[in-house]
Design an enzyme around this catalytic site. Sequence first.
Site, short mmCIF file in Angstrom:
data_model
loop_
_atom_site.label_atom_id
_atom_site.label_comp_id
_atom_site.label_asym_id
_atom_site.label_seq_id
_atom_site.Cartn_x
_atom_site.Cartn_y
_atom_site.Cartn_z
N TYR A 125 0.82 -1.21 0.00
CA TYR A 125 0.00 0.00 0.00
C TYR A 125 0.85 1.27 0.00
CZ TYR A 125 -4.16 -2.76 1.03
OH TYR A 125 -5.19 -3.65 0.97
N LYS A 192 4.67 -14.09 5.41
CA LYS A 192 4.92 -15.11 4.40
C LYS A 192 6.44 -15.15 4.21
CE LYS A 192 3.37 -17.97 1.19
NZ LYS A 192 2.56 -19.17 1.44
N ASP A 226 -1.19 -18.00 4.99
CA ASP A 226 -2.18 -18.95 4.46
C ASP A 226 -2.61 -19.94 5.55
OD1 ASP A 226 0.46 -19.73 4.28
OD2 ASP A 226 0.33 -20.63 2.30
N ASP A 250 -5.36 -6.33 5.88
CA ASP A 250 -6.61 -5.95 5.22
C ASP A 250 -7.46 -7.20 4.93
OD1 ASP A 250 -8.41 -4.25 4.10
OD2 ASP A 250 -7.30 -3.90 2.24
#
Length: 362
Positions: A125, A192, A226, A250
């Site tokens: 972002y 991640k 995940d 988000d």
Amino acid sequence: MSKHTVTLIPGDGIGPEITSAMQRVVEATGVDIAWEIAEAGAHLMEQGGTPLPQETLDSIKKNKVAIKGPVTTPVGSGFRSVNVQLRKELDLFVNLRPAFSLPGTGARYQDIDLVIVRENTEDLYAGVEFEEGSAQAQELIEFCEKSGAGSIRKDSGISLKPISVSASKRIVTWACEYALANDRKKVTAVHKANILKYSDGLYLKVAREVAEQYEGRLEFEDRIVDACCMGLVMRPEDFDVLVLPNLYGDIVSDLCAGMVGGLGIAPGANIGTECAVFEPVHGSAPKYAGLNVANPTAELLTAVLMLRHLQEPEAAERILEAVRQVLAEGTAVTYDIKRINTGSTDGSVGTQEYADAVIARL
Ligand code: NAD
């Protein structure tokens, strides 16, 4: 003079309706707030202005506290999101999004009590992007190839994902301090890092270093994003406070909102060292604008977060309790809640009538 002055930004779409409902409910608690109305939104562009006028920023800087309705971001128009701009201009580095169960919402999960702490200023972002076909994109592609960093297809658009030591440190520290102050037991850092070694890997390293300082006072763990999503839907009781970089924050906060009944009831806050801007998670839902049908619960619960921040816990808890009662009774609820519970919108009430029902139970 009023005890508090708060900047109120109605926004656009359903924003003006839900913020006026919120304003009436907050006033009905008797809390002493002077509202300074400030504008932001796509409608200002149509009048030849800017979607985020300087006066609005100045009002927030002066009052330190603002509450807003959602603002539309037209897709692909070159118009930068007012929300992203506000967060950057005021360095509102924390996006706090609690997700907790309420009665009568038809939610798939009960007894959820999670807090999402999302980093608000960097990651994908940050707004550092290169358009497909531009000279800059070509230059960057050639640089990556030449430096041996890797090859990128020539017809690519590129968005950068910067993650810094300083921003990671302050968001994880904030999450840990929040956990301690609010009697929470555990903080989970989400990432991640197995794939994104230099961005999420750095975030994880910093998160572990920060967590060491809280050893014995807080439980800390990390999860790959995940696996974290699967864990949340299978065993939500394993989680308490989650701290995440911007994009995962988000996505995971919408996932958690869905677990407790959807966007119509999900509150949020953007917090910096100087100012705080309170806003619901949901957007401007343009198709419902002006129809007096939108659910103002998310905006009301956002006001609950704001009142706690203003050290008005009694007014905050009274609103929360009144909302709980109206939802539990299930009669004076908006179309979205009615449809989840009965399969039809028949018998639902409008935005303002729902606010009236909350006021009657304060
Ligand atoms: P949205 O949240 O506006 O709406 C998605 C759907 O959720 C709606 O069509 C509606 O069915 C439901 N919904 C949302 N809020 C509701 C409410 N209060 N009551 C009842 N139903 C509700 O998401 P979107 O359609 O992706 O975005 C619309 C616009 O809002 C976009 O321009 C987007 O950029 C903007 N947006 C703004 C903010 C913000 O101002 N903070 C946040 C998210 C999206």
